[in-house]
Design an enzyme around this catalytic site. Structure first.
Site, PDB file in Angstrom:
ATOM      1  N   ASP A  47       0.849  -1.190   0.000  1.00  0.00           N
ATOM      2  CA  ASP A  47       0.000   0.000   0.000  1.00  0.00           C
ATOM      3  C   ASP A  47       0.882   1.237   0.000  1.00  0.00           C
ATOM      4  O   ASP A  47       1.651   1.463   0.937  1.00  0.00           O
ATOM      5  CB  ASP A  47      -0.894  -0.002   1.245  1.00  0.00           C
ATOM      6  CG  ASP A  47      -1.777   1.231   1.328  1.00  0.00           C
ATOM      7  OD1 ASP A  47      -2.949   1.143   0.914  1.00  0.00           O
ATOM      8  OD2 ASP A  47      -1.299   2.274   1.803  1.00  0.00           O
ATOM      9  N   TYR A  52       3.113   9.915  -0.596  1.00  0.00           N
ATOM     10  CA  TYR A  52       4.230   9.349   0.157  1.00  0.00           C
ATOM     11  C   TYR A  52       5.572   9.561  -0.543  1.00  0.00           C
ATOM     12  O   TYR A  52       6.630   9.425   0.073  1.00  0.00           O
ATOM     13  CB  TYR A  52       4.044   7.843   0.383  1.00  0.00           C
ATOM     14  CG  TYR A  52       2.814   7.441   1.147  1.00  0.00           C
ATOM     15  CD1 TYR A  52       2.005   8.379   1.796  1.00  0.00           C
ATOM     16  CD2 TYR A  52       2.445   6.108   1.222  1.00  0.00           C
ATOM     17  CE1 TYR A  52       0.868   7.993   2.479  1.00  0.00           C
ATOM     18  CE2 TYR A  52       1.316   5.707   1.911  1.00  0.00           C
ATOM     19  CZ  TYR A  52       0.527   6.650   2.534  1.00  0.00           C
ATOM     20  OH  TYR A  52      -0.592   6.252   3.210  1.00  0.00           O
ATOM     21  N   LYS A  74      -2.844   5.899  -4.027  1.00  0.00           N
ATOM     22  CA  LYS A  74      -3.906   6.842  -3.667  1.00  0.00           C
ATOM     23  C   LYS A  74      -3.730   8.167  -4.398  1.00  0.00           C
ATOM     24  O   LYS A  74      -2.605   8.622  -4.632  1.00  0.00           O
ATOM     25  CB  LYS A  74      -3.895   7.098  -2.156  1.00  0.00           C
ATOM     26  CG  LYS A  74      -3.942   5.831  -1.315  1.00  0.00           C
ATOM     27  CD  LYS A  74      -3.893   6.131   0.169  1.00  0.00           C
ATOM     28  CE  LYS A  74      -3.625   4.879   0.981  1.00  0.00           C
ATOM     29  NZ  LYS A  74      -2.210   4.474   0.919  1.00  0.00           N
ATOM     30  N   LEU A 191      -1.770  -0.832  14.393  1.00  0.00           N
ATOM     31  CA  LEU A 191      -1.202  -1.156  15.703  1.00  0.00           C
ATOM     32  C   LEU A 191      -1.332   0.003  16.686  1.00  0.00           C
ATOM     33  O   LEU A 191      -0.828  -0.051  17.800  1.00  0.00           O
ATOM     34  CB  LEU A 191       0.267  -1.549  15.563  1.00  0.00           C
ATOM     35  CG  LEU A 191       0.547  -2.731  14.647  1.00  0.00           C
ATOM     36  CD1 LEU A 191       2.050  -3.009  14.558  1.00  0.00           C
ATOM     37  CD2 LEU A 191      -0.186  -3.974  15.121  1.00  0.00           C
ATOM     38  N   ILE A 234      -2.735  -3.255   7.143  1.00  0.00           N
ATOM     39  CA  ILE A 234      -1.487  -2.929   6.446  1.00  0.00           C
ATOM     40  C   ILE A 234      -0.459  -2.352   7.430  1.00  0.00           C
ATOM     41  O   ILE A 234      -0.158  -1.157   7.406  1.00  0.00           O
ATOM     42  CB  ILE A 234      -1.728  -1.955   5.270  1.00  0.00           C
ATOM     43  CG1 ILE A 234      -2.629  -0.770   5.687  1.00  0.00           C
ATOM     44  CG2 ILE A 234      -2.340  -2.672   4.080  1.00  0.00           C
ATOM     45  CD1 ILE A 234      -2.678   0.339   4.664  1.00  0.00           C
ATOM     46  N   LYS A 236       3.098  -1.274   8.983  1.00  0.00           N
ATOM     47  CA  LYS A 236       4.293  -0.727   8.351  1.00  0.00           C
ATOM     48  C   LYS A 236       5.462  -0.812   9.319  1.00  0.00           C
ATOM     49  O   LYS A 236       5.318  -0.582  10.523  1.00  0.00           O
ATOM     50  CB  LYS A 236       4.041   0.731   7.936  1.00  0.00           C
ATOM     51  CG  LYS A 236       5.292   1.536   7.597  1.00  0.00           C
ATOM     52  CD  LYS A 236       5.653   2.501   8.714  1.00  0.00           C
ATOM     53  CE  LYS A 236       6.960   3.228   8.397  1.00  0.00           C
ATOM     54  NZ  LYS A 236       7.326   4.186   9.476  1.00  0.00           N
ATOM     55  N   SER A 237       6.630  -1.186   8.798  1.00  0.00           N
ATOM     56  CA  SER A 237       7.855  -1.147   9.595  1.00  0.00           C
ATOM     57  C   SER A 237       9.041  -1.117   8.646  1.00  0.00           C
ATOM     58  O   SER A 237       8.986  -1.681   7.556  1.00  0.00           O
ATOM     59  CB  SER A 237       7.951  -2.379  10.511  1.00  0.00           C
ATOM     60  OG  SER A 237       9.177  -2.346  11.228  1.00  0.00           O
ATOM     61  N   ARG A 242      10.882  -6.914  12.520  1.00  0.00           N
ATOM     62  CA  ARG A 242       9.484  -6.583  12.777  1.00  0.00           C
ATOM     63  C   ARG A 242       8.615  -6.898  11.558  1.00  0.00           C
ATOM     64  O   ARG A 242       7.464  -7.328  11.707  1.00  0.00           O
ATOM     65  CB  ARG A 242       9.365  -5.099  13.148  1.00  0.00           C
ATOM     66  CG  ARG A 242       7.965  -4.658  13.523  1.00  0.00           C
ATOM     67  CD  ARG A 242       7.435  -5.378  14.759  1.00  0.00           C
ATOM     68  NE  ARG A 242       8.275  -5.147  15.915  1.00  0.00           N
ATOM     69  CZ  ARG A 242       8.212  -4.078  16.710  1.00  0.00           C
ATOM     70  NH1 ARG A 242       7.343  -3.113  16.447  1.00  0.00           N
ATOM     71  NH2 ARG A 242       9.007  -3.975  17.752  1.00  0.00           N
ATOM     72  N   ASN A 246       5.446  -9.320  11.990  1.00  0.00           N
ATOM     73  CA  ASN A 246       4.086  -8.914  11.653  1.00  0.00           C
ATOM     74  C   ASN A 246       3.414  -9.870  10.673  1.00  0.00           C
ATOM     75  O   ASN A 246       2.184  -9.888  10.566  1.00  0.00           O
ATOM     76  CB  ASN A 246       4.086  -7.507  11.062  1.00  0.00           C
ATOM     77  CG  ASN A 246       4.366  -6.430  12.089  1.00  0.00           C
ATOM     78  OD1 ASN A 246       4.293  -6.665  13.288  1.00  0.00           O
ATOM     79  ND2 ASN A 246       4.704  -5.240  11.621  1.00  0.00           N
TER      80      ASN A 246
END
Length: 294
Positions: A47, A52, A74, A191, A234, A236-237, A242, A246
């Site tokens: 995503d 971004y 997006k 999270l 979704i 994110k890291s 991690r 996840n």
């Protein structure tokens, strides 16, 4: 590698992997390697967004993986520039930056409070779904009233609404509205919205207790909760360990008591922006990101 991720069927007949990888606030210079790590871990859904600034790097990682990957991006809708021609041009720019043969899901990023121009943007997306290499269309951060506006105006229901959603802000009423109208709910900030707030959520003693019972981390418990309530999630890291953690959520299941305990954590108040008042462009002018927004 076989894909263990469950898929949800959207209201247009296409399917979306229920667990994806988000790239908000991942720097351009790190994005390709980070996404490549996620894809090698097993993620098959990424995503991103025009705002971004890392669509090109996401595309490079996806093309380099040799895998079939579901990609969402997006439309950056700066206030009064909402409209059919702007949205169409923005899709073309995102398509070129990604460098893929199609885009799986294209979302209006925020409704923005000014003028209701998002209705015209939605008209553009409905046409793009017919004319462009685009499989599904949806929205992000829309309230039920805003969803009503675009559906009433066009007769087309979004496949997805991506919203802030985590154990402290469970969006129960909006999720119920989505279910009644066949809209899939997707969680950003799954999270806990923003880095500081996520630390509070993941330190919650209820989540820690449930994690201990299953031999899992609080983060894994929360992602598993999302999967079991039916949301697309979704996380994110940028940390490879991690990222792998996840994804390791498919070999255990929360009990009914676990689910009830997490449901009781809902505090009912959002921490991110309110879609009815938020002036979205301020977040991205000059690439001045605030780590507590998405």
């Amino acid at each position: 590698m076989s894909d263990p991720t469950p898929h949800l069927e959207l209201n247009d007949g296409s399917c979306i992997p229920q667990l994806g990888f988000g790239v908000f606030l991942i720097d351009q210079g790190d994005t390709r390697e980070t996404v490549a790590t996620a894809l090698s871990t097993g993620y098959r859904h990424v995503d991103t967004a025009a705002a971004y600034g890392n669509e090109a790097q996401v595309g490079e990682a996806v093309r380099g993986s040799g895998e079939q990957v579901y990609v969402t991006t997006k439309y950056f809708n700066p206030g009064d520039d909402h409209g059919r021609s702007d949205a169409t041009a923005a899709f073309g720019a995102s398509f070129d930056r990604l460098g893929l043969d199609h885009i799986d899901l294209y979302l209006i990023h925020w409704p923005v409070r000014a003028g209701g121009g998002f209705v015209e943007s939605w008209r553009a997306l409905t046409q793009l779904r017919t004319d462009a290499p685009l499989r599904s269309i949806g929205v992000s951060n829309f309230s039920s009233a805003q969803l009503e506006r675009i559906v009433d105006a066009t007769g087309v229901t979004p496949a997805v609404n991506q919203v802030e959603l985590h154990p402290y802000f469970q969006q129960t009423a909006l999720r119920r509205y989505h279910a009644q109208r066949g809209i899939a709910t997707e969680a950003w900030g799954p999270l806990g919205q923003g880095n500081r707030h996520a630390e509070k959520v993941l330190a919650d003693p209820v989540l820690a207790r449930i994690g201990r019972a299953h031999g899992r981390t609080a983060g894994q418990v929360v992602i598993r909760w999302h999967l079991q309530i039916g949301t697309i999630v979704i996380p994110k890291s940028g940390d490879p360990s991690r990222i792998r953690e996840n994804f390791a959520v498919f070999d255990f299941e929360l009990t009914a008591d676990d689910m009830a305990a997490i449901a009781a954590l809902d505090r009912g108040g959002r921490n991110g922006p309110d879609p009815d008042t938020y002036d979205f462009p301020k977040l991205y002018r000059g690439r001045a990101h605030d780590p507590d927004q998405a």
